[in-house]
Design a protein around this motif. Structure first.
Motif, PDB file in Angstrom:
ATOM      1  N   THR A 169       0.814  -1.214   0.000  1.00 38.83           N
ATOM      2  CA  THR A 169       0.000   0.000   0.000  1.00 38.83           C
ATOM      3  C   THR A 169       0.849   1.265   0.000  1.00 38.83           C
ATOM      4  N   ASP A 170       2.156   1.137   0.198  1.00 32.60           N
ATOM      5  CA  ASP A 170       3.070   2.274   0.116  1.00 32.60           C
ATOM      6  C   ASP A 170       3.412   2.540  -1.347  1.00 32.60           C
ATOM      7  N   ASP A 171       4.052   1.570  -1.970  1.00 28.76           N
ATOM      8  CA  ASP A 171       4.401   1.682  -3.390  1.00 28.76           C
ATOM      9  C   ASP A 171       4.751   0.293  -3.893  1.00 28.76           C
ATOM     10  N   PRO A 172       3.875  -0.322  -4.697  1.00 24.92           N
ATOM     11  CA  PRO A 172       4.144  -1.689  -5.153  1.00 24.92           C
ATOM     12  C   PRO A 172       5.339  -1.808  -6.085  1.00 24.92           C
ATOM     13  N   ASN A 173       5.873  -0.682  -6.548  1.00 24.82           N
ATOM     14  CA  ASN A 173       7.034  -0.730  -7.437  1.00 24.82           C
ATOM     15  C   ASN A 173       8.357  -0.639  -6.690  1.00 24.82           C
ATOM     16  N   LYS A 174       8.315  -0.532  -5.364  1.00 24.32           N
ATOM     17  CA  LYS A 174       9.552  -0.539  -4.595  1.00 24.32           C
ATOM     18  C   LYS A 174      10.131  -1.947  -4.527  1.00 24.32           C
ATOM     19  N   TYR A 224      -9.166 -24.535   1.901  1.00 25.10           N
ATOM     20  CA  TYR A 224      -9.724 -23.302   2.459  1.00 25.10           C
ATOM     21  C   TYR A 224      -8.744 -22.569   3.366  1.00 25.10           C
ATOM     22  N   ALA A 225      -7.709 -23.245   3.839  1.00 23.93           N
ATOM     23  CA  ALA A 225      -6.635 -22.522   4.511  1.00 23.93           C
ATOM     24  C   ALA A 225      -5.900 -21.653   3.493  1.00 23.93           C
ATOM     25  N   ALA A 226      -5.692 -22.193   2.289  1.00 22.95           N
ATOM     26  CA  ALA A 226      -5.068 -21.394   1.226  1.00 22.95           C
ATOM     27  C   ALA A 226      -5.933 -20.202   0.862  1.00 22.95           C
ATOM     28  N   LYS A 227      -7.236 -20.412   0.791  1.00 27.10           N
ATOM     29  CA  LYS A 227      -8.134 -19.299   0.473  1.00 27.10           C
ATOM     30  C   LYS A 227      -8.141 -18.277   1.612  1.00 27.10           C
ATOM     31  N   GLY A 228      -8.038 -18.739   2.850  1.00 30.52           N
ATOM     32  CA  GLY A 228      -7.959 -17.825   3.975  1.00 30.52           C
ATOM     33  C   GLY A 228      -6.698 -16.981   3.925  1.00 30.52           C
ATOM     34  N   LEU A 229      -5.573 -17.605   3.559  1.00 32.14           N
ATOM     35  CA  LEU A 229      -4.334 -16.847   3.404  1.00 32.14           C
ATOM     36  C   LEU A 229      -4.484 -15.833   2.275  1.00 32.14           C
ATOM     37  N   GLN A 230      -5.155 -16.213   1.222  1.00 30.81           N
ATOM     38  CA  GLN A 230      -5.357 -15.275   0.118  1.00 30.81           C
ATOM     39  C   GLN A 230      -6.212 -14.080   0.544  1.00 30.81           C
ATOM     40  N   ALA A 231      -7.210 -14.309   1.382  1.00 30.22           N
ATOM     41  CA  ALA A 231      -7.999 -13.196   1.911  1.00 30.22           C
ATOM     42  C   ALA A 231      -7.108 -12.217   2.664  1.00 30.22           C
ATOM     43  N   LYS A 232      -6.171 -12.751   3.438  1.00 33.78           N
ATOM     44  CA  LYS A 232      -5.250 -11.914   4.209  1.00 33.78           C
ATOM     45  C   LYS A 232      -4.286 -11.165   3.281  1.00 33.78           C
ATOM     46  N   VAL A 233      -3.858 -11.816   2.225  1.00 36.43           N
ATOM     47  CA  VAL A 233      -2.982 -11.179   1.242  1.00 36.43           C
ATOM     48  C   VAL A 233      -3.695 -10.013   0.573  1.00 36.43           C
ATOM     49  N   TYR A 234      -4.920 -10.243   0.125  1.00 34.38           N
ATOM     50  CA  TYR A 234      -5.679  -9.163  -0.526  1.00 34.38           C
ATOM     51  C   TYR A 234      -5.920  -8.007   0.444  1.00 34.38           C
ATOM     52  N   LEU A 235      -6.214  -8.310   1.699  1.00 37.76           N
ATOM     53  CA  LEU A 235      -6.399  -7.255   2.693  1.00 37.76           C
ATOM     54  C   LEU A 235      -5.128  -6.418   2.811  1.00 37.76           C
ATOM     55  N   THR A 236      -3.980  -7.084   2.851  1.00 37.19           N
ATOM     56  CA  THR A 236      -2.699  -6.391   2.961  1.00 37.19           C
ATOM     57  C   THR A 236      -2.432  -5.530   1.735  1.00 37.19           C
ATOM     58  N   MET A 237      -2.910  -5.958   0.580  1.00 30.21           N
ATOM     59  CA  MET A 237      -2.746  -5.187  -0.648  1.00 30.21           C
ATOM     60  C   MET A 237      -3.729  -4.024  -0.736  1.00 30.21           C
ATOM     61  N   GLY A 238      -4.713  -3.975   0.157  1.00 34.82           N
ATOM     62  CA  GLY A 238      -5.737  -2.954   0.088  1.00 34.82           C
ATOM     63  C   GLY A 238      -6.830  -3.266  -0.922  1.00 34.82           C
ATOM     64  N   ASP A 239      -6.872  -4.510  -1.408  1.00 34.46           N
ATOM     65  CA  ASP A 239      -7.893  -4.949  -2.367  1.00 34.46           C
ATOM     66  C   ASP A 239      -9.075  -5.504  -1.579  1.00 34.46           C
ATOM     67  N   MET A 240      -9.953  -4.604  -1.136  1.00 38.44           N
ATOM     68  CA  MET A 240     -11.022  -5.002  -0.224  1.00 38.44           C
ATOM     69  C   MET A 240     -12.065  -5.898  -0.875  1.00 38.44           C
ATOM     70  N   ALA A 241     -12.336  -5.689  -2.142  1.00 30.32           N
ATOM     71  CA  ALA A 241     -13.347  -6.513  -2.818  1.00 30.32           C
ATOM     72  C   ALA A 241     -12.912  -7.976  -2.860  1.00 30.32           C
ATOM     73  N   ASN A 242     -11.690  -8.216  -3.294  1.00 26.34           N
ATOM     74  CA  ASN A 242     -11.199  -9.592  -3.358  1.00 26.34           C
ATOM     75  C   ASN A 242     -10.960 -10.177  -1.972  1.00 26.34           C
ATOM     76  N   ALA A 243     -10.567  -9.339  -1.010  1.00 24.78           N
ATOM     77  CA  ALA A 243     -10.389  -9.822   0.361  1.00 24.78           C
ATOM     78  C   ALA A 243     -11.713 -10.337   0.918  1.00 24.78           C
ATOM     79  N   LYS A 244     -12.782  -9.578   0.693  1.00 21.41           N
ATOM     80  CA  LYS A 244     -14.089  -9.988   1.188  1.00 21.41           C
ATOM     81  C   LYS A 244     -14.573 -11.251   0.484  1.00 21.41           C
ATOM     82  N   THR A 245     -14.386 -11.322  -0.824  1.00 17.47           N
ATOM     83  CA  THR A 245     -14.820 -12.506  -1.570  1.00 17.47           C
ATOM     84  C   THR A 245     -14.107 -13.758  -1.067  1.00 17.47           C
ATOM     85  N   ALA A 246     -12.797 -13.665  -0.871  1.00 18.37           N
ATOM     86  CA  ALA A 246     -12.041 -14.822  -0.400  1.00 18.37           C
ATOM     87  C   ALA A 246     -12.442 -15.205   1.014  1.00 18.37           C
TER      88      ALA A 246
END
Length: 475
Positions: A169-174, A224-246
């Motif tokens: 969320t700072d700068d994905p190109n760093k 579903y543990a993998a999907k749960g980790l993906q929800a956490k990854v999307y949350l960390t990326m600030g992608d709330m739509a995909n975080a909620k879906t996962a």
């Protein structure tokens, strides 16, 4: 040694040591050129044995010769610094000098824990890569093992990129961390962009979700543990739509349940892996044979152990209402004599079948869904977060707007305390670490260069391609 040079020494141990359930005995390793990964992993049984070694690495990290980084994977260092670098746990005046540099934000490029974390996780990545790339015909078991390896690799990269690089969320190109997906003992990789590391993580978790069909227990990744980790990854990326879906995929389809108020203490007192899909999506396990002994997480926190180095910060303890069942995990006492403090009693397994380290829990899925809903549907947000408060006998949340968002973040702090999440939450939110009077070092700005760890000096010395890419402030 850099991460790839070290592979020359350690990769064969992956397969040999697991035949004895990765016990603490050491062995003389064959030269790295004596057998290729493809030859070593040629049957389905080889793959399953290697998978056990991969999971063992998540607990202990590598131990080679006289150099050991055993506490620096998920068995202790990762969950500890996730709270000690934040505002949840502070170092007692009576301590054994473990993680003092993290409590005080004074670690340097030669820090042993940072080196151990880096080396441990890249060693597990090596093990996962060898499983993923093994030329074995597909079957349900082979697909499951490879799916678990994809999930473990994603977990390792997710942890590395959050500690050794600025947030997405700072700068994905760093600069992120080096990406390695195949065995190449001569490779000296540069750091990849943060965005590229996250792309690999998301793709790995998609592969894991597709390949896995078998649920074994809480100590192994499942679909579903993998999907749960993906929800956490999307949350960390600030992608709330995909975080909620996962997160909702896990909530609605996994069959896992959230532990209730009456069983919360018993849940944390249980030191065995779970077969019942109660609360724990994934944990790094220990048992009476394979454990970190006095270096285990429970020993560092518990007053019944040898150390009891860290205590509960006063502002965290104040967040728990009198009836909140989570409060009982933090009893009041004195350390040293005459000084009133609050102990950390979340991990009680000090002998035999030791306490396991929780990595993903069902309760967090509701908290992710809640946080991801605030901007678009506050009713949903309150519904999801209050599903958790109702199962902790905590006061329900009725706020709106910004106050609702802050209440959800505080609920995360309470629910996930001493599981290694708080600091990483403050990182993704780009917030100053504001500490109570329990600490000597009080406020650490987001811009402070020590808010991310240094690339270990041994890696910088061995890898000319990464040398000019050291994190700012550590050059």
């Amino acid at each position: 040694m850099n991460i790839l040079s070290k592979y020359k020494v350690i990769w064969l141990a992956v397969f040999v040591t697991t035949f004895v359930s990765c016990s603490k005995s050491f062995l003389e390793l064959s030269p790295p050129t004596s057998v290729s990964p493809e030859t070593a992993l040629s049957t389905e049984n080889d793959l399953l044995v290697a998978t056990r070694g991969m999971y063992a690495g998540l607990r202990t990290g590598p131990s080679i010769g006289a150099t050991s980084y055993a506490p620096d994977a998920f068995g202790r260092t990762i969950p500890v610094i996730g709270d000690v670098m934040a505002d949840n746990g502070y170092q007692s005046s009576l301590n054994t000098n473990r993680y003092t540099l993290y409590n005080n934000y004074s670690f340097a490029v030669t820090d042993a824990n940072a080196l151990g974390l880096w080396t441990s996780l890249y060693s597990v990545i090596l093990r996962a890569n060898n499983i993923i790339n093994a030329p074995i015909a597909a079957s349900a078991n082979v697909n499951q093992a490879k799916g678990e390896a994809y999930a473990v690799r994603a977990l390792c990269y997710f942890t590395l990129v959050r500690y050794f690089a600025r947030p997405y969320t700072d700068d994905p190109n760093k600069l992120g961390v080096p990406i390695i997906t195949t065995y190449n003992a001569d490779l000296k990789p540069e750091r990849s962009k943060v965005a590229d590391v996250y792309t690999l993580i998301v793709n790995d978790l998609n592969q894991a979700y597709t390949l896995m069909t078998i649920y074994t227990n809480s100590s192994q990744f499942s679909k579903y543990a993998a999907k749960g980790l993906q929800a956490k990854v999307y949350l960390t990326m600030g992608d709330m739509a995909n975080a909620k879906t996962a997160a909702l995929d896990v909530i609605n389809n996994s069959g896992f349940n959230v532990v209730g108020a009456a069983d919360n203490t018993a849940y944390w007192n249980n030191t065995s892996i779970r077969l019942d899909k109660m609360e724990t999506l994934f944990e790094v396990s220990s048992d009476a044979v394979s454990n970190l002994s006095f270096d285990a997480l429970a020993y560092l926190y518990s007053q019944a152990g040898n150390y009891g180095d860290f205590l509960v910060a006063s502002d965290l303890y104040a967040l728990f209402s009198a009836n909140d069942v989570r409060r009982s995990l933090y009893p009041q006492g004195q350390r040293p004599a005459g000084t009133s403090v609050v102990f950390i009693n979340k991990y009680t397994g000090l002998a035999g079948d030791r306490s396991d380290t929780k990595v993903l829990r069902m309760s967090e899925m509701y908290l992710i869904a809640a946080e991801a809903s605030v901007a678009t549907n506050e009713t949903d947000a309150r519904t999801y977060v209050n599903y958790i408060t109702s199962r902790r006998n905590a006061d329900p949340i009725a706020s709106t707007g910004t106050a609702l968002y802050e209440d959800i973040i505080n609920e995360r702090r309470k629910e996930l305390a001493f599981e290694g999440d708080r600091y990483l939450d403050l990182q993704r939110l780009k917030r100053t670490v504001v500490r109570s009077t329990n600490y000597t070092v009080r406020n650490i700005a987001y811009t402070n260069y020590r808010r991310i760890l240094p690339i270990p000096q041994t890696e910088v010395d061995a890898n000319p391609n990464i040398k000019p890419q050291q994190n700012e402030g550590y050059q």
